[in-house]
Motif scaffolding. Structure first.
Motif, PDB file in Angstrom:
ATOM      1  N   ARG A  71       0.883  -1.207  -0.525  1.00  0.00           N
ATOM      2  CA  ARG A  71       0.268   0.026  -0.085  1.00  0.00           C
ATOM      3  C   ARG A  71       0.544   0.988   0.243  1.00  0.00           C
ATOM      4  O   ARG A  71       1.197   1.376   0.569  1.00  0.00           O
ATOM      5  N   LEU A  72       0.375   2.060  -0.876  1.00  0.00           N
ATOM      6  CA  LEU A  72       1.692   3.519  -0.835  1.00  0.00           C
ATOM      7  C   LEU A  72       0.578   4.271  -1.057  1.00  0.00           C
ATOM      8  O   LEU A  72      -0.461   4.856  -1.115  1.00  0.00           O
ATOM      9  N   VAL A  73       1.399   5.074   0.566  1.00  0.00           N
ATOM     10  CA  VAL A  73       0.589   6.209   0.917  1.00  0.00           C
ATOM     11  C   VAL A  73       1.309   7.777   1.113  1.00  0.00           C
ATOM     12  O   VAL A  73       2.194   7.193   1.345  1.00  0.00           O
ATOM     13  N   TYR A  74       0.730   9.141   1.233  1.00  0.00           N
ATOM     14  CA  TYR A  74       2.045   9.793   1.319  1.00  0.00           C
ATOM     15  C   TYR A  74       1.777  10.217   2.769  1.00  0.00           C
ATOM     16  O   TYR A  74       0.718  10.291   3.827  1.00  0.00           O
ATOM     17  N   LEU A  75       2.988  10.454   3.139  1.00  0.00           N
ATOM     18  CA  LEU A  75       2.753  10.899   4.834  1.00  0.00           C
ATOM     19  C   LEU A  75       2.835  12.788   4.970  1.00  0.00           C
ATOM     20  O   LEU A  75       3.573  12.917   3.629  1.00  0.00           O
TER      21      LEU A  75
ATOM     22  N   ARG B 238      -0.643  13.395   8.416  1.00  0.00           N
ATOM     23  CA  ARG B 238      -1.698  13.662   8.028  1.00  0.00           C
ATOM     24  C   ARG B 238      -1.312  12.168   7.285  1.00  0.00           C
ATOM     25  O   ARG B 238      -0.008  12.196   6.334  1.00  0.00           O
ATOM     26  N   ALA B 239      -2.114  11.079   6.334  1.00  0.00           N
ATOM     27  CA  ALA B 239      -1.646   9.799   5.986  1.00  0.00           C
ATOM     28  C   ALA B 239      -2.231   9.792   4.841  1.00  0.00           C
ATOM     29  O   ALA B 239      -3.798   9.749   5.089  1.00  0.00           O
ATOM     30  N   LEU B 240      -2.810   9.673   2.955  1.00  0.00           N
ATOM     31  CA  LEU B 240      -3.240  10.143   1.955  1.00  0.00           C
ATOM     32  C   LEU B 240      -3.469   8.476   1.431  1.00  0.00           C
ATOM     33  O   LEU B 240      -2.253   8.346   1.196  1.00  0.00           O
ATOM     34  N   ASP B 241      -4.606   8.051   1.487  1.00  0.00           N
ATOM     35  CA  ASP B 241      -4.179   6.928   0.219  1.00  0.00           C
ATOM     36  C   ASP B 241      -3.896   7.562  -0.953  1.00  0.00           C
ATOM     37  O   ASP B 241      -4.589   8.066  -0.993  1.00  0.00           O
ATOM     38  N   SER B 242      -2.563   6.993  -2.050  1.00  0.00           N
ATOM     39  CA  SER B 242      -2.365   7.090  -3.227  1.00  0.00           C
ATOM     40  C   SER B 242      -3.141   6.663  -4.475  1.00  0.00           C
ATOM     41  O   SER B 242      -3.143   7.579  -5.212  1.00  0.00           O
ATOM     42  N   THR B 243      -4.726   6.432  -3.924  1.00  0.00           N
ATOM     43  CA  THR B 243      -5.508   5.851  -4.782  1.00  0.00           C
ATOM     44  C   THR B 243      -6.218   6.711  -5.054  1.00  0.00           C
ATOM     45  O   THR B 243      -6.591   7.165  -4.251  1.00  0.00           O
TER      46      THR B 243
ATOM     47  N   LEU C 255      -8.036  13.152  -1.836  1.00  0.00           N
ATOM     48  CA  LEU C 255      -7.727  11.703  -1.835  1.00  0.00           C
ATOM     49  C   LEU C 255      -8.510  10.840  -0.159  1.00  0.00           C
ATOM     50  O   LEU C 255      -8.576  11.682   1.148  1.00  0.00           O
ATOM     51  N   GLN C 256      -8.524   9.136  -0.378  1.00  0.00           N
ATOM     52  CA  GLN C 256      -8.860   9.278   0.963  1.00  0.00           C
ATOM     53  C   GLN C 256      -7.831   9.140   2.351  1.00  0.00           C
ATOM     54  O   GLN C 256      -6.563   8.986   2.371  1.00  0.00           O
ATOM     55  N   SER C 257      -8.620  10.208   3.784  1.00  0.00           N
ATOM     56  CA  SER C 257      -7.152  10.264   4.715  1.00  0.00           C
ATOM     57  C   SER C 257      -7.555   8.428   5.025  1.00  0.00           C
ATOM     58  O   SER C 257      -8.123   7.882   5.688  1.00  0.00           O
ATOM     59  N   VAL C 258      -6.230   8.174   5.975  1.00  0.00           N
ATOM     60  CA  VAL C 258      -5.340   7.253   6.942  1.00  0.00           C
ATOM     61  C   VAL C 258      -5.595   7.376   7.940  1.00  0.00           C
ATOM     62  O   VAL C 258      -4.749   8.199   8.394  1.00  0.00           O
ATOM     63  N   PRO C 259      -6.293   7.169   8.780  1.00  0.00           N
ATOM     64  CA  PRO C 259      -5.587   7.008  10.477  1.00  0.00           C
ATOM     65  C   PRO C 259      -4.448   6.803  11.001  1.00  0.00           C
ATOM     66  O   PRO C 259      -4.019   6.120  10.225  1.00  0.00           O
ATOM     67  N   THR C 260      -3.875   7.693  11.907  1.00  0.00           N
ATOM     68  CA  THR C 260      -2.250   7.894  11.991  1.00  0.00           C
ATOM     69  C   THR C 260      -1.812   7.681  13.505  1.00  0.00           C
ATOM     70  O   THR C 260      -2.879   8.570  14.000  1.00  0.00           O
ATOM     71  N   ARG C 261      -1.099   7.919  13.880  1.00  0.00           N
ATOM     72  CA  ARG C 261      -0.689   7.952  15.262  1.00  0.00           C
ATOM     73  C   ARG C 261       1.120   8.725  15.296  1.00  0.00           C
ATOM     74  O   ARG C 261       1.242   8.034  14.660  1.00  0.00           O
TER      75      ARG C 261
ATOM     76  N   GLY D 146       7.475   9.858  18.324  1.00  0.00           N
ATOM     77  CA  GLY D 146       8.442  10.394  16.911  1.00  0.00           C
ATOM     78  C   GLY D 146       7.947   9.582  16.030  1.00  0.00           C
ATOM     79  O   GLY D 146       8.230   9.613  14.895  1.00  0.00           O
ATOM     80  N   GLN D 147       7.461   8.257  16.196  1.00  0.00           N
ATOM     81  CA  GLN D 147       7.500   7.255  14.686  1.00  0.00           C
ATOM     82  C   GLN D 147       6.133   7.270  14.586  1.00  0.00           C
ATOM     83  O   GLN D 147       5.314   7.130  15.221  1.00  0.00           O
ATOM     84  N   VAL D 148       6.067   7.692  13.463  1.00  0.00           N
ATOM     85  CA  VAL D 148       4.412   7.598  12.637  1.00  0.00           C
ATOM     86  C   VAL D 148       3.653   6.384  12.121  1.00  0.00           C
ATOM     87  O   VAL D 148       4.662   5.060  11.367  1.00  0.00           O
ATOM     88  N   LEU D 149       2.681   6.306  13.336  1.00  0.00           N
ATOM     89  CA  LEU D 149       2.286   4.483  13.032  1.00  0.00           C
ATOM     90  C   LEU D 149       0.778   5.434  12.321  1.00  0.00           C
ATOM     91  O   LEU D 149       0.389   6.223  12.479  1.00  0.00           O
ATOM     92  N   VAL D 150       0.780   3.745  10.997  1.00  0.00           N
ATOM     93  CA  VAL D 150      -0.388   4.058  10.397  1.00  0.00           C
ATOM     94  C   VAL D 150      -1.509   2.986  10.564  1.00  0.00           C
ATOM     95  O   VAL D 150      -0.837   1.368  10.395  1.00  0.00           O
ATOM     96  N   GLN D 151      -2.339   3.227  10.218  1.00  0.00           N
ATOM     97  CA  GLN D 151      -3.285   2.382  10.291  1.00  0.00           C
ATOM     98  C   GLN D 151      -3.938   0.997   9.336  1.00  0.00           C
ATOM     99  O   GLN D 151      -3.986   2.137   8.048  1.00  0.00           O
ATOM    100  N   VAL D 152      -3.580   0.136   9.395  1.00  0.00           N
ATOM    101  CA  VAL D 152      -3.885  -0.654   7.555  1.00  0.00           C
ATOM    102  C   VAL D 152      -5.514  -1.280   7.913  1.00  0.00           C
ATOM    103  O   VAL D 152      -4.781  -2.196   9.276  1.00  0.00           O
TER     104      VAL D 152
END
Lengths: 532, 159
Positions: free
Chosen positions: B85-89, B97-102, B143-149, B153-159
């Motif tokens: 899965r490719l996301v933009y941070l 924010r994390a955006l789904d690249s689709t 673009l669809q937004s993906v939950p982040t946390r 300092g580490q960015v976690l993305v929900q999949v």
């Protein structure tokens, strides 16, 4: 509702069908012995229903068959019970079919005009055995693979046509994906279709000739099939189903380690209902083999086939002349099958089900250690699934190469000119991890082991494993140490480890006193002495 | 001819019929529960929610989408699939924010254009800004937004 049913009856005439099915008149005195057939029908029904459930998850390919069974057993809700009912149902069905046949034999129910009913029943018994035979290859575990190898070798012993039959059974030169595909197809399409056809014919013939009734016909009015006799059938069905359910709930269906075609040391053992045939093979070695595989089973089946044509006398009592001699023959067959099965059980090799030996323990430590190289990728959210849930049932060679060089796609891909990277894991360690994964996959819980045992495991996996075998893992150059504690006391075990040449004189085993640390020798001695 | 006593016989018959019905329904229901349960249960299991590390916050620039490829192995029945899965941070201040690249138009993979500072879809010319909002072209929604946390300092993305 009543109006709707009336309408349905006017269009289909179903009520007369139900009446014809239920209100048959049975001979007076038709009692409990005549419930054996409905038990067989119930169990066949159970196998069909549970079988359909299993086919939704089972995958008939060597790379996934075992994992799909594991998935059914451990992850699918109620899957363990589904497979339990199907697995134990098979044994119940074989017993029920044989009991039904014995009942028909004892009461002389096969006599004219019911010869064809008897023959269709015999054909069904063979189909049921065919189900069992094809069914236990499907999980693709060690037992499945090696017991089927024996089955195919048995078929090969057929005079003249043997090689051809074996090739058709295998579907190719080797036992593998082609074999699994055709046995699966036979198990879920060919055999069920045959069985259904035979059941319909069998029941139609039974209704055509009527129930044979008690040995000495009683005078007076007959009995109604419904509800009197159906109630007896129902009580027996309830008892059998409750027993099957209890067994399936209490004893999980067996699943061995995944099939390993490279492990020629595995001693195959078939299901108990083929054990007598398997045992018979042991008494007719070499060129005499066809006696065990063809002649004796052929004589037994031939006797059963010819029985209604030879036994033409009117009397049905099993102990009166002339039926006595057939009864005697049946008793001889029964004693033979039971005796051989008993000998087979007594002769069976020890199972290593709960016995981990040392190699898997060492592998478990290596794989689950904090510094384990596996955990770099095999972690939740990593590029590979955690070890506990990874599904690759690749062959052993692939696994060993993968552990040495995790990014290699296949063993032997790198040419000899290209330098291989330094191995991530030594071959000894990788073998230990493979042994661990095999046990773990088979659903065996990691045993409790103390620090000394752990040290013994790692030491064994780095040194002794090359020559010595424990619980099915390890080399065969030296003696098998699985039960060494019952042959030697701790002092003599220590003496051999420390300086084998001093004990044996000329031996391939070098002295280990200087190569191992004293605590390693202590741990090994303690562990080996405990192997009684 | 002696008159029959219908009552006891009818009682017995009624009892037997009830016994037959009860047992057959019992066996049928047990099998239906086990087989039906095993057949139906997986249909209602939810995909496990997982948080994957996608990058470190200090390494991101404000307002510049950074494409990150996430690989996640998940069980698929008896099998296993590795999803990519490719996301933009996109960092903005302390948040990310994390955006789904689709592309939300027809599902093509979008690309960040560093010169125009816009996210562009190569298929039908859809253009999004760095927050994923539609600038021009056919896309019907951002673009669809993906939950982040953010953890240490580490960015976690929900999949």
């Amino acid at each position: 509702m009543a109006a709707l049913l009336d309408w349905l009856d006017s269009r289909t005439g179903y009520r007369s069908l139900v009446r014809r099915a239920l209100y048959e008149e049975l001979p007076r005195g038709t009692g409990w012995p005549f419930t054996t057939g409905s038990i067989v029908t119930l169990l066949v029904g159970c196998q069909f229903v549970t079988g359909v459930g299993l086919t939704m998850y089972y995958v008939p390919a060597p790379s996934l068959a075992y994992d799909s069974v594991r998935f059914i057993m451990s992850e699918l809700p109620l899957g363990w019970m589904l497979r339990g009912l199907h697995y134990w149902g098979a044994s119940f069905l074989v017993v029920a079919a044989v009991v039904h046949m014995l009942r028909v034999f004892l009461l002389g129910s096969y006599k004219a005009p019911r010869e064809v009913t008897w023959l269709s029943g015999l054909a069904m018994l063979l189909v049921i055995l065919g189900f069992s035979l094809s069914g236990y290859l499907l999980p693709w575990d060690q037992k499945a693979y090696w017991a089927t190898t024996v089955t195919i070798n048995v078929a090969r012993s057929t005079p003249i046509l043997g090689e051809y039959i074996a090739s058709v059974l295998r579907g190719g030169p080797d036992l593998g994906a082609l074999t699994l595909g055709r046995w699966y197809s036979a198990h879920v399409f060919l055999l069920p279709a045959t069985l259904v056809t035979l059941i319909v014919a069998h029941i139609a013939l039974m209704r055509m000739h009527g129930i044979s009734g008690p040995i000495e016909p009683k005078t007076g009015r007959g009995e109604a099939f419904f509800p009197g006799h159906v109630a007896k059938d129902t009580v027996m069905m309830a008892v059998v189903f409750a027993s099957l359910f209890t067994v399936a709930a209490l004893l999980p269906a067996h699943l061995d380690e995944v099939a390993n075609p490279a492990d020629a040391d595995y001693i195959p053992r078939p299901e108990w209902y083929f054990l007598s045939l398997f045992q018979l093979l042991k008494y007719f070695p070499g060129p005499l083999e066809p006696v065990a595989t063809m002649v004796i089973p052929g004589v037994v089946i031939g006797f059963l086939v010819l029985l209604p044509f030879v036994d033409r006398h009117d009397g049905r009592h099993p102990l009166r002349a002339p039926r006595r001699m057939f009864t005697a023959a049946m008793v001889v067959i029964g004693i033979g099958v039971a005796g051989l099965t008993g000998l087979g059980v007594a002769d069976s090799p020890p199972g290593y089900d709960a016995d981990w030996g040392l190699l898997p323990i060492a592998g478990w430590q290596i794989a689950t250690d904090a510094a384990s190289p596996c955990a770099r990728c095999h972690t939740s959210g990593g590029p590979a699934a955690p070890l506990a849930s990874t599904r690759i049932t690749k062959d052993e060679e692939w696994l060993l190469s993968h552990m040495a060089d995790p990014v290699a796609l296949g063993p032997g891909v790198r040419s000899a000119q290209e330098p291989a990277p330094r191995a991530m894991m030594s071959r000894f360690k990788a073998q230990a991890v493979v042994a661990y994964l095999r046990r773990e996959r088979a659903g065996r819980a990691v045993p409790e082991i103390d620090a000394s045992g752990r040290l013994a495991a790692v030491t064994y996996a780095e040194t002794c494993v090359a020559c010595h075998r424990i619980s099915g893992d390890g080399g065969t150059m030296g003696p098998d140490l699985t039960r060494v504690g019952s042959r030697r006391d701790p002092a003599s075990i220590r003496a051999v480890i420390e300086d084998a040449p001093a004990v044996y004189g000329e031996t391939a085993m070098p002295p280990f006193k200087s190569r191992l640390k004293p605590e390693q020798i202590d741990a090994l001695t303690a562990y080996l002495a405990s192997r009684q | 001819m002696q008159a029959r006593q219908p009552a006891p016989s009818a009682n017995r018959r009624g009892f037997l019929v009830r016994l037959i019905q009860t047992v057959h329904v019992g066996i049928g229901a047990t099998l239906a529960f086990v087989v039906g349960g095993a057949v139906v249960a997986p249909s209602f299991t939810r995909r496990a929610v997982r948080w994957l590390p996608a990058g470190r916050l200090p390494q991101l620039q404000d307002g510049v989408p950074v494409p990150v490829t996430l690989r996640v192995a998940r069980p698929d029945g008896a099998s296993e699939v590795v999803e990519r899965r490719l996301v933009y941070l996109v960092k903005s201040g302390d948040g990310v924010r994390a955006l789904d690249s689709t592309c939300t138009h027809l599902g093509c993979r979008t690309k960040y254009n560093t010169e125009t500072r816009q996210i562009e879809c190569p298929c039908h010319g859809g253009v999004y800004d760095t927050q994923g909002n539609v600038v021009s072209g056919p896309p019907p929604s951002p673009l669809q937004s993906v939950p982040t946390r953010i953890e240490d300092g580490q960015v976690l993305v929900q999949v």
